[in-house]
Design a protein around this motif. Structure first.
Motif, PDB file in Angstrom:
ATOM      1  N   PRO A  89       0.826  -1.224   0.000  1.00 33.32           N
ATOM      2  CA  PRO A  89       0.000   0.000   0.000  1.00 33.32           C
ATOM      3  C   PRO A  89       0.850   1.258   0.000  1.00 33.32           C
ATOM      4  O   PRO A  89       2.000   1.258   0.467  1.00 33.32           O
ATOM      5  CB  PRO A  89      -0.808  -0.123   1.309  1.00 33.32           C
ATOM      6  CG  PRO A  89      -0.804  -1.572   1.628  1.00 33.32           C
ATOM      7  CD  PRO A  89       0.510  -2.108   1.144  1.00 33.32           C
ATOM      8  N   ASN A  90       0.261   2.335  -0.495  1.00 31.61           N
ATOM      9  CA  ASN A  90       0.977   3.603  -0.611  1.00 31.61           C
ATOM     10  C   ASN A  90       1.495   4.087   0.748  1.00 31.61           C
ATOM     11  O   ASN A  90       2.609   4.607   0.852  1.00 31.61           O
ATOM     12  CB  ASN A  90       0.049   4.656  -1.211  1.00 31.61           C
ATOM     13  CG  ASN A  90       0.782   5.927  -1.585  1.00 31.61           C
ATOM     14  OD1 ASN A  90       1.596   5.911  -2.503  1.00 31.61           O
ATOM     15  ND2 ASN A  90       0.504   7.017  -0.881  1.00 31.61           N
ATOM     16  N   ALA A  91       0.700   3.891   1.803  1.00 30.04           N
ATOM     17  CA  ALA A  91       1.105   4.338   3.134  1.00 30.04           C
ATOM     18  C   ALA A  91       2.350   3.595   3.608  1.00 30.04           C
ATOM     19  O   ALA A  91       3.238   4.170   4.246  1.00 30.04           O
ATOM     20  CB  ALA A  91      -0.038   4.143   4.130  1.00 30.04           C
ATOM     21  N   VAL A  92       2.430   2.315   3.275  1.00 32.94           N
ATOM     22  CA  VAL A  92       3.588   1.514   3.675  1.00 32.94           C
ATOM     23  C   VAL A  92       4.833   1.964   2.910  1.00 32.94           C
ATOM     24  O   VAL A  92       5.925   2.068   3.482  1.00 32.94           O
ATOM     25  CB  VAL A  92       3.322   0.013   3.436  1.00 32.94           C
ATOM     26  CG1 VAL A  92       4.565  -0.811   3.752  1.00 32.94           C
ATOM     27  CG2 VAL A  92       2.146  -0.456   4.284  1.00 32.94           C
ATOM     28  N   VAL A  93       4.658   2.225   1.618  1.00 36.86           N
ATOM     29  CA  VAL A  93       5.792   2.688   0.807  1.00 36.86           C
ATOM     30  C   VAL A  93       6.292   4.036   1.333  1.00 36.86           C
ATOM     31  O   VAL A  93       7.498   4.258   1.457  1.00 36.86           O
ATOM     32  CB  VAL A  93       5.388   2.809  -0.679  1.00 36.86           C
ATOM     33  CG1 VAL A  93       6.551   3.372  -1.501  1.00 36.86           C
ATOM     34  CG2 VAL A  93       4.975   1.441  -1.221  1.00 36.86           C
ATOM     35  N   LEU A  94       5.345   4.924   1.645  1.00 39.28           N
ATOM     36  CA  LEU A  94       5.723   6.237   2.172  1.00 39.28           C
ATOM     37  C   LEU A  94       6.461   6.097   3.498  1.00 39.28           C
ATOM     38  O   LEU A  94       7.498   6.739   3.727  1.00 39.28           O
ATOM     39  CB  LEU A  94       4.480   7.103   2.353  1.00 39.28           C
ATOM     40  CG  LEU A  94       4.702   8.479   2.996  1.00 39.28           C
ATOM     41  CD1 LEU A  94       5.677   9.315   2.172  1.00 39.28           C
ATOM     42  CD2 LEU A  94       3.364   9.216   3.154  1.00 39.28           C
ATOM     43  N   LEU A  95       5.918   5.244   4.383  1.00 37.53           N
ATOM     44  CA  LEU A  95       6.574   5.038   5.667  1.00 37.53           C
ATOM     45  C   LEU A  95       7.967   4.452   5.487  1.00 37.53           C
ATOM     46  O   LEU A  95       8.921   4.842   6.166  1.00 37.53           O
ATOM     47  CB  LEU A  95       5.721   4.105   6.534  1.00 37.53           C
ATOM     48  CG  LEU A  95       6.285   3.781   7.924  1.00 37.53           C
ATOM     49  CD1 LEU A  95       6.439   5.040   8.752  1.00 37.53           C
ATOM     50  CD2 LEU A  95       5.380   2.761   8.639  1.00 37.53           C
ATOM     51  N   SER A  96       8.098   3.534   4.542  1.00 36.69           N
ATOM     52  CA  SER A  96       9.410   2.933   4.274  1.00 36.69           C
ATOM     53  C   SER A  96      10.393   3.973   3.748  1.00 36.69           C
ATOM     54  O   SER A  96      11.574   3.980   4.124  1.00 36.69           O
ATOM     55  CB  SER A  96       9.268   1.796   3.263  1.00 36.69           C
ATOM     56  OG  SER A  96       8.413   0.782   3.746  1.00 36.69           O
ATOM     57  N   GLY A  97       9.902   4.866   2.884  1.00 36.19           N
ATOM     58  CA  GLY A  97      10.773   5.906   2.342  1.00 36.19           C
ATOM     59  C   GLY A  97      11.248   6.863   3.422  1.00 36.19           C
ATOM     60  O   GLY A  97      12.430   7.237   3.462  1.00 36.19           O
ATOM     61  N   VAL A  98      10.333   7.260   4.310  1.00 34.50           N
ATOM     62  CA  VAL A  98      10.716   8.157   5.409  1.00 34.50           C
ATOM     63  C   VAL A  98      11.678   7.456   6.353  1.00 34.50           C
ATOM     64  O   VAL A  98      12.666   8.044   6.827  1.00 34.50           O
ATOM     65  CB  VAL A  98       9.463   8.641   6.160  1.00 34.50           C
ATOM     66  CG1 VAL A  98       9.864   9.448   7.395  1.00 34.50           C
ATOM     67  CG2 VAL A  98       8.589   9.495   5.241  1.00 34.50           C
ATOM     68  N   ALA A  99      11.391   6.179   6.634  1.00 35.16           N
ATOM     69  CA  ALA A  99      12.283   5.418   7.515  1.00 35.16           C
ATOM     70  C   ALA A  99      13.658   5.268   6.878  1.00 35.16           C
ATOM     71  O   ALA A  99      14.690   5.378   7.560  1.00 35.16           O
ATOM     72  CB  ALA A  99      11.683   4.039   7.801  1.00 35.16           C
ATOM     73  N   GLY A 100      13.687   5.030   5.565  1.00 34.18           N
ATOM     74  CA  GLY A 100      14.971   4.921   4.871  1.00 34.18           C
ATOM     75  C   GLY A 100      15.739   6.224   4.892  1.00 34.18           C
ATOM     76  O   GLY A 100      16.973   6.232   5.035  1.00 34.18           O
ATOM     77  N   LEU A 101      15.014   7.324   4.755  1.00 33.17           N
ATOM     78  CA  LEU A 101      15.650   8.648   4.822  1.00 33.17           C
ATOM     79  C   LEU A 101      16.301   8.851   6.185  1.00 33.17           C
ATOM     80  O   LEU A 101      17.479   9.230   6.279  1.00 33.17           O
ATOM     81  CB  LEU A 101      14.605   9.718   4.544  1.00 33.17           C
ATOM     82  CG  LEU A 101      15.054  11.181   4.474  1.00 33.17           C
ATOM     83  CD1 LEU A 101      14.046  11.981   3.659  1.00 33.17           C
ATOM     84  CD2 LEU A 101      15.183  11.824   5.861  1.00 33.17           C
ATOM     85  N   LEU A 102      15.521   8.607   7.247  1.00 35.57           N
ATOM     86  CA  LEU A 102      16.049   8.842   8.588  1.00 35.57           C
ATOM     87  C   LEU A 102      17.167   7.863   8.930  1.00 35.57           C
ATOM     88  O   LEU A 102      18.192   8.250   9.506  1.00 35.57           O
ATOM     89  CB  LEU A 102      14.921   8.724   9.614  1.00 35.57           C
ATOM     90  CG  LEU A 102      13.866   9.839   9.569  1.00 35.57           C
ATOM     91  CD1 LEU A 102      12.727   9.534  10.529  1.00 35.57           C
ATOM     92  CD2 LEU A 102      14.507  11.179   9.914  1.00 35.57           C
ATOM     93  N   ALA A 103      16.981   6.597   8.572  1.00 31.90           N
ATOM     94  CA  ALA A 103      17.999   5.600   8.893  1.00 31.90           C
ATOM     95  C   ALA A 103      19.303   5.900   8.164  1.00 31.90           C
ATOM     96  O   ALA A 103      20.385   5.852   8.764  1.00 31.90           O
ATOM     97  CB  ALA A 103      17.493   4.205   8.530  1.00 31.90           C
ATOM     98  N   GLY A 104      19.195   6.224   6.877  1.00 31.50           N
ATOM     99  CA  GLY A 104      20.399   6.512   6.112  1.00 31.50           C
ATOM    100  C   GLY A 104      21.087   7.780   6.578  1.00 31.50           C
ATOM    101  O   GLY A 104      22.312   7.825   6.709  1.00 31.50           O
ATOM    102  N   ALA A 105      20.300   8.820   6.839  1.00 32.32           N
ATOM    103  CA  ALA A 105      20.880  10.091   7.277  1.00 32.32           C
ATOM    104  C   ALA A 105      21.537   9.955   8.642  1.00 32.32           C
ATOM    105  O   ALA A 105      22.629  10.481   8.881  1.00 32.32           O
ATOM    106  CB  ALA A 105      19.800  11.173   7.304  1.00 32.32           C
ATOM    107  N   LEU A 106      20.864   9.244   9.549  1.00 32.70           N
ATOM    108  CA  LEU A 106      21.449   9.050  10.878  1.00 32.70           C
ATOM    109  C   LEU A 106      22.705   8.198  10.810  1.00 32.70           C
ATOM    110  O   LEU A 106      23.682   8.434  11.534  1.00 32.70           O
ATOM    111  CB  LEU A 106      20.415   8.409  11.810  1.00 32.70           C
ATOM    112  CG  LEU A 106      19.257   9.320  12.236  1.00 32.70           C
ATOM    113  CD1 LEU A 106      18.181   8.516  12.966  1.00 32.70           C
ATOM    114  CD2 LEU A 106      19.768  10.457  13.130  1.00 32.70           C
ATOM    115  N   SER A 107      22.679   7.184   9.945  1.00 34.05           N
ATOM    116  CA  SER A 107      23.859   6.343   9.789  1.00 34.05           C
ATOM    117  C   SER A 107      25.036   7.142   9.235  1.00 34.05           C
ATOM    118  O   SER A 107      26.169   7.017   9.717  1.00 34.05           O
ATOM    119  CB  SER A 107      23.541   5.181   8.841  1.00 34.05           C
ATOM    120  OG  SER A 107      24.693   4.411   8.578  1.00 34.05           O
TER     121      SER A 107
END
Length: 352
Positions: free
Chosen positions: A165-183
């Motif tokens: 679902p679109n909400a899951v993809v969006l959540l994954s994208g935001v999580a990827g942004l934060l995880a990658g940036a924090l890393s």
């Protein structure tokens, strides 16, 4: 009496004339923003282009006509100079000098052809100086943003292809942004902090005043300090004798203190922002409600444009072809995204 030049020769000479005038103007503009030796070098290059201009004016005579309009390349040089500094202009000028047609043109003198060959090396050296002076933060911005673009595009495309679902993809994208940036931020903090701690551990400390005043002049053990720091025996003894004679410390050789925490935090914050600035772009279509193939296409186009820009900048900084570097960056980014998209399709089929 010599015959009149052919029309095609006149057109070619006028193009050369316009190019020489434009290049001279670029060098003068750069010289106006510099001082010292670099200013003198740039003005000398402009003077050489003026000599070449005079050569074509002599051949053209009354057929020189009105000056041809400035070509798009020169207009881009001016734009980049005003926005980003001379290193971009010098990088482009280096490529322009390397493509001089004078070597194969009988109407250009051997001196002019030699001038252009030398100019390429002069501009290359000036461009190298500029690249070395260019802030490391700027380079980190380009590469950090590129990492965010590619990694998060691959993530959201893979998730979308799996039919989530679109909400899951969006959540994954935001999580990827934060995880990658924090890393990235954590890695940069540890790297810079560790480097500064190593530098501080290896720094030369001043010899204490009390120690110097009580040293045995005959034994001159202070020389051991300088020998350990790399001086020859003779140099160390001379330097130690000078210090002892003045009964002073060697404050001038002490390494200034750093602020490791502030520097490391600054590097971490920069890395976080650079990565996040790239990683947010693939998320934008999903954030504004796009779904399915539409969101995939929009995200891919937006990231493609950004990759072309970052690739072109890398090409300019390296003195290589901006177009080739942009296409290479685009191919790498799209290749990674295509791989995860295909994996997402496979998982989607297997789950379905």
């Amino acid at each position: 009496m010599s015959s009149a030049p052919r029309a095609r020769d006149v057109r070619r000479w006028r193009r050369y004339l316009a190019a020489e005038r434009a290049e001279a103007a670029v060098y003068r503009d750069l010289a106006s923003r510099r001082t010292g030796e670099e200013r003198e070098i740039l003005l000398a290059l402009a003077a050489a282009e003026k000599r070449h201009e005079d050569h074509w004016l002599t051949l053209l005579g009354e057929q020189a006509g009105r000056p041809l309009p400035t070509d798009p390349r020169t207009r881009m040089l001016g734009f980049l100079a005003r926005r980003f500094g001379s290193v971009f202009v010098l990088a482009l000028a280096q490529r322009a000098e390397s493509r001089s047609p004078y070597l194969d043109d009988d109407d250009a003198t051997d001196t002019m052809a030699a001038d252009e060959a030398v100019h390429e090396e002069v501009v290359r050296a000036l461009a190298t100086r500029g690249r070395q002076r260019l802030s490391g933060t700027f380079r980190a911005a380009v590469f950090g943003a590129n990492d965010g673009l590619v990694s998060n595009l691959a993530l959201v495309l893979g998730m979308s292809a799996a039919g989530l679902p679109n909400a899951v993809v969006l959540l994954s994208g935001v999580a990827g942004l934060l995880a990658g940036a924090l890393s990235m931020a954590a890695g940069e903090y540890v790297s810079v902090r560790s480097q500064l701690e190593l530098e501080n551990a290896a720094a030369h400390g001043p010899v204490a005043v009390d120690s110097v005043t009580h040293l045995d002049v005959d034994e001159n053990e202070l020389a051991l300090v300088y020998r350990a720091r790399g001086m020859s025996t003779h140099e160390a003894e001379l330097h130690a004798a000078e210090v002892l004679a003045g009964r002073t410390t060697e404050a001038a050789t002490a390494t200034p203190e750093h602020n490791p925490i502030g520097s490391a935090l600054g590097a971490a914050a920069s890395s976080f922002c650079f990565f996040a600035s790239g990683a947010v772009i693939p998320v934008l279509p999903y954030l504004f409600g796009a779904e399915g193939l539409t969101a995939v296409v929009i995200a891919s186009v937006l990231v493609g444009i950004a990759l072309i820009i970052t690739g072109s900048i890398v090409g300019l900084l390296s003195g290589a072809s901006p177009l080739k570097r942009a296409l290479r960056q685009l191919a790498i980014g799209y290749g990674a995204a295509a791989a995860t998209y295909l994996l997402g399709l496979l998982f989607g089929v297997s789950l379905g």
